[in-house]
Design an enzyme around this catalytic site. Structure first.
Site, PDB file in Angstrom:
ATOM      1  N   GLU A 139      41.907  47.014  38.834  1.00  0.00           N
ATOM      2  CA  GLU A 139      40.893  47.684  39.654  1.00  0.00           C
ATOM      3  C   GLU A 139      40.547  49.087  39.176  1.00  0.00           C
ATOM      4  O   GLU A 139      39.573  49.678  39.637  1.00  0.00           O
ATOM      5  CB  GLU A 139      41.357  47.732  41.122  1.00  0.00           C
ATOM      6  CG  GLU A 139      42.489  48.689  41.419  1.00  0.00           C
ATOM      7  CD  GLU A 139      43.892  48.165  41.170  1.00  0.00           C
ATOM      8  OE1 GLU A 139      44.828  48.731  41.756  1.00  0.00           O
ATOM      9  OE2 GLU A 139      44.071  47.209  40.386  1.00  0.00           O
ATOM     10  N   HIS A 154      46.888  47.641  36.577  1.00  0.00           N
ATOM     11  CA  HIS A 154      45.877  47.784  37.633  1.00  0.00           C
ATOM     12  C   HIS A 154      44.492  47.372  37.127  1.00  0.00           C
ATOM     13  O   HIS A 154      43.773  48.188  36.552  1.00  0.00           O
ATOM     14  CB  HIS A 154      45.835  49.233  38.123  1.00  0.00           C
ATOM     15  CG  HIS A 154      47.033  49.618  38.913  1.00  0.00           C
ATOM     16  ND1 HIS A 154      47.146  49.367  40.262  1.00  0.00           N
ATOM     17  CD2 HIS A 154      48.200  50.210  38.539  1.00  0.00           C
ATOM     18  CE1 HIS A 154      48.320  49.801  40.693  1.00  0.00           C
ATOM     19  NE2 HIS A 154      48.981  50.316  39.660  1.00  0.00           N
ATOM     20  N   CYS A 177      50.767  45.189  40.459  1.00  0.00           N
ATOM     21  CA  CYS A 177      51.826  46.198  40.340  1.00  0.00           C
ATOM     22  C   CYS A 177      52.978  45.855  41.292  1.00  0.00           C
ATOM     23  O   CYS A 177      53.723  44.922  41.041  1.00  0.00           O
ATOM     24  CB  CYS A 177      51.257  47.595  40.546  1.00  0.00           C
ATOM     25  SG  CYS A 177      52.356  48.920  39.996  1.00  0.00           S
TER      26      CYS A 177
END
Length: 188
Positions: free
Chosen positions: A167, A165, A78
């Site tokens: 994660e 993202h 990001c």
């Protein structure tokens, strides 16, 4: 060990947790950590986390300026993706619309980071700005209908950026993307 530079993003602990889950040692450090201290950790890779502002990325840019001293794979997530683009001469600006949702991306080139993944993935995005112009010596690895540069890679160095993202649990194969990065770092 993979070092995670904390740029103040809301998901930084999820990066650490995902890496731990797949068996990779990692450490979250403030982005103001001096370069000498980071070098002393002898990282096998570095991740620039997301965060609220390009003006608050601490020593991340200095790591890029002194890349030869580290010579390890880097992944920008990001804001980290945007920082890498800006540092290498790309342009960052407001996207067509703010993204806080699932977005379908198309992988244009598998490369190591997307190895073994489907060509289309639904990923979690949380950003207002995006990379508007690719920096020289980079190639686009993935795009979406709303963001033409969802993922990129330096043509000669193991430096990657992803706008989304990996994660976050909502991202399809996000764990696999981080696993592939860990493999690039020699951790798996």
């Amino acid at each position: 060990m993979i070092v995670i530079m904390d740029n103040g993003g809301q998901y930084v602990h999820r990066i650490w947790r995902t890496l731990r889950y797949i068996g990779v040692e990692s450490k979250i450090i403030p982005n103001t950590t001096p370069l000498e201290d980071i070098k002393a950790m002898n990282p096998s890779g570095i991740i620039f986390s997301g965060g609220p502002s390009l003006e608050n990325t601490g020593n991340c840019e200095k790591i890029l300026e002194n890349y030869d001293e580290f010579n390890v794979p880097i992944l920008g997530i990001c804001l980290g993706h945007q920082l890498i683009a800006k540092f290498f001469g790309g342009k960052v600006g407001r996207g067509e619309k703010a993204e806080y949702s699932l977005v379908e991306i198309e992988i244009l080139e598998e490369d190591e980071i997307f190895k073994g993944l489907p060509r289309k993935l639904r990923v979690w995005e949380s950003h207002m700005d995006e990379v508007k112009e690719l920096p020289p010596n980079f190639k686009v690895l993935a795009r979406s209908e709303t963001c033409p540069i969802e993922a990129m890679k330096h043509e000669e160095l193991p430096i990657y950026g992803v706008q989304f993202h990996p994660e976050v649990a909502h991202t399809e194969h996000g764990e696999d993307i981080l696993r592939n990065f860990a493999k690039l770092c020699g951790e798996l």
